[in-house]
Design a protein around this motif. Structure first.
Motif, PDB file in Angstrom:
ATOM      1  N   LYS A 142       2.046  12.856  -5.222  1.00 19.32           N
ATOM      2  CA  LYS A 142       0.043  12.793  -4.664  1.00 19.32           C
ATOM      3  C   LYS A 142       0.664  11.511  -3.533  1.00 19.32           C
ATOM      4  O   LYS A 142      -0.268  10.456  -3.568  1.00 19.32           O
ATOM      5  CB  LYS A 142      -0.659  12.740  -5.616  1.00 19.32           C
ATOM      6  N   ALA A 143       1.722  10.578  -2.723  1.00 21.93           N
ATOM      7  CA  ALA A 143       1.512   9.946  -2.598  1.00 21.93           C
ATOM      8  C   ALA A 143       1.179  10.403  -1.231  1.00 21.93           C
ATOM      9  O   ALA A 143       1.164  11.134  -0.264  1.00 21.93           O
ATOM     10  CB  ALA A 143       3.475   8.896  -1.556  1.00 21.93           C
ATOM     11  N   LYS A 144       0.119   9.145   0.138  1.00 18.77           N
ATOM     12  CA  LYS A 144      -0.177   8.908   1.106  1.00 18.77           C
ATOM     13  C   LYS A 144       0.855   8.137   1.804  1.00 18.77           C
ATOM     14  O   LYS A 144       1.463   7.693   1.526  1.00 18.77           O
ATOM     15  CB  LYS A 144      -0.887   8.024   0.749  1.00 18.77           C
ATOM     16  N   TYR A 145      -0.069   8.796   2.773  1.00 15.78           N
ATOM     17  CA  TYR A 145       1.290   7.968   3.859  1.00 15.78           C
ATOM     18  C   TYR A 145       1.813   6.662   3.688  1.00 15.78           C
ATOM     19  O   TYR A 145       2.127   5.763   4.608  1.00 15.78           O
ATOM     20  CB  TYR A 145       0.942   8.970   5.792  1.00 15.78           C
ATOM     21  N   SER A 146      -0.133   6.196   3.647  1.00 15.33           N
ATOM     22  CA  SER A 146      -0.219   4.576   3.717  1.00 15.33           C
ATOM     23  C   SER A 146       1.156   3.565   2.903  1.00 15.33           C
ATOM     24  O   SER A 146       0.617   2.519   3.098  1.00 15.33           O
ATOM     25  CB  SER A 146      -1.110   4.338   3.982  1.00 15.33           C
ATOM     26  N   ASP A 147       1.462   4.963   1.436  1.00 10.39           N
ATOM     27  CA  ASP A 147       1.747   4.128   0.857  1.00 10.39           C
ATOM     28  C   ASP A 147       3.361   3.814   1.302  1.00 10.39           C
ATOM     29  O   ASP A 147       3.851   2.839   0.860  1.00 10.39           O
ATOM     30  CB  ASP A 147       1.994   5.289  -1.015  1.00 10.39           C
ATOM     31  N   TYR A 148       4.263   4.247   2.270  1.00  4.30           N
ATOM     32  CA  TYR A 148       5.493   3.880   3.123  1.00  4.30           C
ATOM     33  C   TYR A 148       5.250   3.192   3.933  1.00  4.30           C
ATOM     34  O   TYR A 148       5.790   3.011   4.763  1.00  4.30           O
ATOM     35  CB  TYR A 148       5.787   5.589   3.956  1.00  4.30           C
ATOM     36  N   MET A 149       4.457   2.803   4.184  1.00  2.00           N
ATOM     37  CA  MET A 149       3.567   1.412   5.648  1.00  2.00           C
ATOM     38  C   MET A 149       3.933   0.216   5.026  1.00  2.00           C
ATOM     39  O   MET A 149       3.313   0.340   4.166  1.00  2.00           O
ATOM     40  CB  MET A 149       2.870   2.170   6.656  1.00  2.00           C
ATOM     41  N   PRO A 150       4.944  -0.435   6.001  1.00  2.00           N
ATOM     42  CA  PRO A 150       5.130  -1.721   5.371  1.00  2.00           C
ATOM     43  C   PRO A 150       3.449  -2.528   5.789  1.00  2.00           C
ATOM     44  O   PRO A 150       3.111  -1.969   6.896  1.00  2.00           O
ATOM     45  CB  PRO A 150       5.629  -2.572   6.041  1.00  2.00           C
ATOM     46  N   ASP A 151       3.448  -3.352   4.875  1.00  7.31           N
ATOM     47  CA  ASP A 151       1.773  -4.247   5.055  1.00  7.31           C
ATOM     48  C   ASP A 151       1.829  -5.188   6.274  1.00  7.31           C
ATOM     49  O   ASP A 151       3.016  -5.351   5.728  1.00  7.31           O
ATOM     50  CB  ASP A 151       1.799  -4.828   3.461  1.00  7.31           C
ATOM     51  N   ARG A 152       1.704  -5.489   6.620  1.00  8.92           N
ATOM     52  CA  ARG A 152       1.519  -6.296   8.396  1.00  8.92           C
ATOM     53  C   ARG A 152       0.586  -7.278   8.282  1.00  8.92           C
ATOM     54  O   ARG A 152       0.596  -8.012   8.620  1.00  8.92           O
ATOM     55  CB  ARG A 152       1.752  -5.186   9.581  1.00  8.92           C
ATOM     56  N   GLY A 153      -0.012  -7.493   6.964  1.00  5.09           N
ATOM     57  CA  GLY A 153      -1.246  -7.635   6.819  1.00  5.09           C
ATOM     58  C   GLY A 153      -2.883  -7.979   7.805  1.00  5.09           C
ATOM     59  O   GLY A 153      -3.085  -8.921   7.980  1.00  5.09           O
ATOM     60  N   PHE A 154      -2.575  -6.735   8.799  1.00 11.67           N
ATOM     61  CA  PHE A 154      -3.550  -6.941   9.219  1.00 11.67           C
ATOM     62  C   PHE A 154      -5.173  -6.081   8.830  1.00 11.67           C
ATOM     63  O   PHE A 154      -6.066  -6.469   9.303  1.00 11.67           O
ATOM     64  CB  PHE A 154      -3.260  -5.381  10.540  1.00 11.67           C
ATOM     65  N   ASN A 155      -5.013  -5.607   6.871  1.00 14.42           N
ATOM     66  CA  ASN A 155      -6.250  -5.411   6.790  1.00 14.42           C
ATOM     67  C   ASN A 155      -6.680  -5.751   5.536  1.00 14.42           C
ATOM     68  O   ASN A 155      -6.749  -5.766   4.072  1.00 14.42           O
ATOM     69  CB  ASN A 155      -6.076  -4.065   6.113  1.00 14.42           C
ATOM     70  N   VAL A 156      -6.477  -7.220   5.757  1.00 15.46           N
ATOM     71  CA  VAL A 156      -6.593  -8.453   4.618  1.00 15.46           C
ATOM     72  C   VAL A 156      -8.433  -8.547   4.718  1.00 15.46           C
ATOM     73  O   VAL A 156      -8.599  -8.570   5.621  1.00 15.46           O
ATOM     74  CB  VAL A 156      -6.200  -9.871   5.124  1.00 15.46           C
ATOM     75  N   GLU A 157      -8.484  -8.998   3.359  1.00 17.05           N
ATOM     76  CA  GLU A 157      -9.757  -9.141   3.346  1.00 17.05           C
ATOM     77  C   GLU A 157     -10.493 -10.480   3.143  1.00 17.05           C
ATOM     78  O   GLU A 157      -9.616 -11.296   2.549  1.00 17.05           O
ATOM     79  CB  GLU A 157     -10.151  -8.640   1.539  1.00 17.05           C
ATOM     80  N   PRO A 158     -11.118 -10.913   4.528  1.00 13.20           N
ATOM     81  CA  PRO A 158     -11.894 -11.470   4.385  1.00 13.20           C
ATOM     82  C   PRO A 158     -11.840 -12.197   2.718  1.00 13.20           C
ATOM     83  O   PRO A 158     -13.452 -12.057   2.269  1.00 13.20           O
ATOM     84  CB  PRO A 158     -12.636 -11.576   5.591  1.00 13.20           C
ATOM     85  N   LYS A 159     -11.876 -13.833   2.535  1.00 10.62           N
ATOM     86  CA  LYS A 159     -12.126 -14.844   1.546  1.00 10.62           C
ATOM     87  C   LYS A 159     -13.381 -15.234   1.622  1.00 10.62           C
ATOM     88  O   LYS A 159     -13.393 -16.258   2.585  1.00 10.62           O
ATOM     89  CB  LYS A 159     -10.992 -15.326   0.840  1.00 10.62           C
TER      90      LYS A 159
END
Length: 76
Positions: free
Chosen positions: A43-60
């Motif tokens: 049940k994997a999604k495409y995004s599961d295999y893409m490296p995390d580049r830190g672009f979608n970081v939630e603001p703290k």
């Protein structure tokens, strides 16, 4: 490069994706891995295999104490 040439390159990039070969390879391998996973019942999604580049970081959100500490450091 003229303005018309730059606009042509922009249009090409929008249609074909990034020009960086490494990013294109990552994209292709992630797509293949997703297809293989789904064919095998996963049940994997495409995004599961893409490296995390830190672009979608939630603001703290900062607490008032953190803001005050930051201002005190800048003051000195």
């Amino acid at each position: 490069m003229t303005y018309v040439e730059a606009m042509d390159w922009m249009r090409y990039r929008r249609q074909t994706g990034p020009l960086n070969l490494g990013l294109r390879l990552e994209d292709g391998f992630a797509m293949l891995a997703t297809v293989f996973n789904n064919v095998m019942g996963g049940k994997a999604k495409y995004s599961d295999y893409m490296p995390d580049r830190g672009f979608n970081v939630e603001p703290k959100s900062a607490t008032p104490q953190e803001v005050l500490a930051l201002l005190k450091r800048v003051k000195g």
